[in-house]
Scaffold this motif. Sequence first.
Motif, short mmCIF file in Angstrom:
data_model
loop_
_atom_site.label_atom_id
_atom_site.label_comp_id
_atom_site.label_asym_id
_atom_site.label_seq_id
_atom_site.Cartn_x
_atom_site.Cartn_y
_atom_site.Cartn_z
N GLU A 225 0.84 -1.20 0.00
CA GLU A 225 0.00 0.00 0.00
C GLU A 225 0.88 1.26 0.00
O GLU A 225 1.08 1.89 1.04
N GLU B 126 -9.49 3.39 -1.27
CA GLU B 126 -10.44 2.91 -2.29
C GLU B 126 -10.04 3.39 -3.67
O GLU B 126 -10.09 2.65 -4.64
N LYS C 246 -6.88 1.48 -5.02
CA LYS C 246 -7.11 0.10 -5.47
C LYS C 246 -7.67 0.06 -6.90
O LYS C 246 -7.50 -0.93 -7.60
#
Length: 178
Positions: free
Chosen positions: A65, A172, A175
């Motif tokens: 991430e 969000e 991704k």
Amino acid sequence: MSGGQEKYNRGGMFAFIFSMVFVFGFFLYLVFIQKGVDLDEKVVDPHAVAAGTGQPAFDISTVSEPWVSNDEVVAYGKKVFATNCSMCHGTEGKGDGPAGQGLNPRPRNLVEGKWTQGAGMIAHFNVVTNGIKGSSMASFGHFKAADRWALVQFIQSITQNKGNDDTVTVAEFAKTAK
């Protein structure tokens, strides 16, 4: 008259035969005698080892991430910035790079952060990815997404106008963004 022409033709024929023998001999030398180049070189990428430590350098591809705040990602983003952005934006991100002097409009002062496309990580990621039409800000969408997130992390670390993106919204977005 034909005797003189044979003399010139004979010299050309000798030169041609000599050239062919030389080329063929050189070819045989290269194939059977010369050992050639050793292609089993152990080349070390200077970026693969952290300077002076001998330890493996930070690998952005191991970060699952890269949009989450992380000092290693910021440091990596600083290196990407220095390589790709500092010519226009300057080494400190103040829009004073040598290549930026001739651009119209001038490159953005990232430290001051007077954003035209919105503040925050999502807006910065979109600008890095797509550029800004009608300006000299080019698209860097050809970079890996992790590298673009590292750039955004670095910009966030130096700017005074950070924006207030919600971490869930950024996750969000990240991704789906490629």
